[in-house]
Design an enzyme around this catalytic site. Structure first.
Site, PDB file in Angstrom:
ATOM      1  N   ARG A 153      97.816  19.799  38.272  1.00  0.00           N
ATOM      2  CA  ARG A 153      97.885  20.095  39.702  1.00  0.00           C
ATOM      3  C   ARG A 153      97.027  21.324  39.989  1.00  0.00           C
ATOM      4  NH1 ARG A 153      98.962  24.906  39.428  1.00  0.00           N
ATOM      5  NH2 ARG A 153      99.618  24.905  41.599  1.00  0.00           N
ATOM      6  N   GLY A 154      96.763  21.541  41.287  1.00  0.00           N
ATOM      7  CA  GLY A 154      95.827  22.577  41.694  1.00  0.00           C
ATOM      8  C   GLY A 154      94.475  21.941  41.949  1.00  0.00           C
ATOM      9  N   ALA A 155      93.899  22.225  43.115  1.00  0.00           N
ATOM     10  CA  ALA A 155      92.691  21.509  43.536  1.00  0.00           C
ATOM     11  C   ALA A 155      91.549  21.557  42.517  1.00  0.00           C
ATOM     12  CB  ALA A 155      92.216  22.036  44.895  1.00  0.00           C
TER      13      ALA A 155
ATOM     14  N   ARG B 258      95.485  11.799  45.043  1.00  0.00           N
ATOM     15  CA  ARG B 258      96.038  12.785  45.972  1.00  0.00           C
ATOM     16  C   ARG B 258      95.042  12.986  47.117  1.00  0.00           C
ATOM     17  NH1 ARG B 258      99.034  17.802  43.514  1.00  0.00           N
ATOM     18  NH2 ARG B 258     100.031  17.578  45.558  1.00  0.00           N
TER      19      ARG B 258
ATOM     20  N   GLN C 238     106.321  26.025  41.872  1.00  0.00           N
ATOM     21  CA  GLN C 238     105.113  26.396  41.120  1.00  0.00           C
ATOM     22  C   GLN C 238     104.991  27.905  40.934  1.00  0.00           C
ATOM     23  OE1 GLN C 238     105.180  24.271  43.765  1.00  0.00           O
ATOM     24  NE2 GLN C 238     103.539  22.749  43.660  1.00  0.00           N
TER      25      GLN C 238
ATOM     26  N   ASP D  99      93.520  24.300  48.927  1.00  0.00           N
ATOM     27  CA  ASP D  99      93.216  22.941  48.490  1.00  0.00           C
ATOM     28  C   ASP D  99      92.070  22.341  49.289  1.00  0.00           C
ATOM     29  OD1 ASP D  99      95.526  21.666  46.529  1.00  0.00           O
ATOM     30  OD2 ASP D  99      96.203  23.388  47.689  1.00  0.00           O
TER      31      ASP D  99
ATOM     32  N   ASN E 175      96.595  24.630  52.423  1.00  0.00           N
ATOM     33  CA  ASN E 175      97.125  25.117  51.145  1.00  0.00           C
ATOM     34  C   ASN E 175      98.601  24.747  51.046  1.00  0.00           C
ATOM     35  OD1 ASN E 175      96.643  26.605  48.654  1.00  0.00           O
ATOM     36  ND2 ASN E 175      97.965  28.189  49.482  1.00  0.00           N
ATOM     37  N   LYS E 176      99.218  25.112  49.937  1.00  0.00           N
ATOM     38  CA  LYS E 176     100.603  24.754  49.665  1.00  0.00           C
ATOM     39  C   LYS E 176     101.514  25.066  50.846  1.00  0.00           C
ATOM     40  CE  LYS E 176     101.896  23.098  46.758  1.00  0.00           C
ATOM     41  NZ  LYS E 176     102.072  21.641  46.617  1.00  0.00           N
TER      42      LYS E 176
END
EC number: 5.3.1.23
Length: 351
Positions: A51-53, A95, A201, A242, A252-253
């Site tokens: 995970r994470g762009a 995603r 996270q 992201d 973003n998150k």
């Protein structure tokens, strides 16, 4: 050779396979997975093992390289192109929000669009491009760290949200890359990490990373941010992204927007650290698809403990949108982008 230790590597290329740390198991277990199968890697991205762009983009590119090597018995350029094209389309569906995924796969698609005299030439071109994406990500993160750490003062306490660290990239990180660079350059800083519900996270990954390197970190729940800023406990906010639009909108998150509003109210600088590969130069805010994830991420803690009624309706968007007027500046590997964002982002992209 980096002057900084690259202690954590989320995604790697090992003997023609993709190797990644399963972030769903951290901080309890450090389990590394390996695969040459693009479908397995696609599922790892969907389930947030990866995970994470930036990490998603790197993993997708390496998955295509692994696929090219896996089908070693293919003798037709067109046949291999067809296999690779189908793998690319599968990975595109993993995603929808992280722009680095599409940026990386578009680079591989551009490789496919050329003419090749042999299957081996095509295979080599795919692997070379994927490895370039991988190595560029690490170099880019270090540059972001070195540029961004100039914004950090000795003695600062920095709030960060979610995990924009080595675990969200190939190595080093974006927002945590800035923090790392400041720390390794001798600045006595402290970090406040939000837990980042519902998948935690911040609590699981950011804290794990920072503790691993001895960087002082304090964990808070997401709903404490207003209190700690009101008390003057935060000097700066640094988050990742992201996707960033030309107008300066930051996707973003989930929870980032709330933090940005609170930071603005209390005069705390709000910085976004991201590579230029996260900048989407085409989409408008109305084009953005915000990923809606499984309701059980909210009903349960880590898919284990039910914390509510099992049949309650749940809203679980993975990301939110922070408008440009709340963003102090954007830290990239090419420099710091200040408002007005459209004009200055276009300048930085042309460098």
């Amino acid at each position: 050779m980096s002057k900084y230790p690259l202690i954590v590597r989320a995604v790697e290329w090992v003997d023609g396979k993709v190797r990644w740390i399963n972030t769903n198991l951290l901080p309890y277990e450090e389990l590394y997975e390996e695969s040459q199968d693009h479908e397995r890697i696609a599922r790892a991205i969907e389930s947030m093992e990866i995970r994470g762009a930036p990490a998603i983009g790197v993993a997708a590119a390496l998955a295509i390289a692994a696929t090219a090597l896996k089908f070693s018995n293919i003798n037709s350029v067109d046949e291999l192109k067809d296999i690779i094209s189908k793998a690319i389309e599968r990975l595109r569906r993993t995603r929808p929000t992280a722009f680095n995924l599409f940026w990386a796969l578009n680079r591989i698609s551009n490789v496919l669009s050329r003419n090749y005299s042999s299957v081996e030439a095509l295979r080599k071109a795919i692997v070379d491009e994927a490895l370039s994406i991988y190595h560029e990500d690490i170099e880019t993160n270090i540059k972001i760290g070195e540029i961004g750490e100039k914004l950090i003062d000795d003695g600062d306490t920095i709030l960060t949200h979610c995990n924009a660290g080595a675990l969200a990239t190939a190595a080093f990180g974006t927002a945590l890359g800035v923090i790392r660079a400041a720390w390794y350059n001798g600045k006595k800083i402290k970090v406040i990490a939000t837990e980042t519900r519902p998948v935690l996270q911040g609590a699981r990954l950011t804290v794990w990373e920072l503790k691993k390197e001895g960087i002082p970190v304090t964990l808070v729940t997401d709903n404490m941010v207003g209190y700690i800023m009101y008390k003057g406990l935060v000097n700066k906010v640094i988050v990742g992204a992201d996707r960033i639009l030309l107008d300066g909108f930051v996707i973003n998150k989930i929870g980032t927007y709330s933090i940005a509003i609170i930071a603005k109210r209390h005069g705390v600088p709000f910085y976004v650290a991201a590579p230029t590969s996260t900048i989407d130069p085409v989409s408008s805010i109305n084009d953005i698809v915000i990923e809606e994830r499984n309701a059980n991420e909210v009903r349960y803690i880590m898919n284990k403990m039910l914390i509510t009624m099992p049949d309650v309706d749940v809203l679980n968007p993975a990301f939110d949108v922070t408008p440009p007027e709340l963003v102090t500046s954007i830290i990239t590997e090419k420099g710091i982008i200040e408002p007005p964002f459209r004009e200055n982002i276009m300048k930085i992209l042309s460098l």
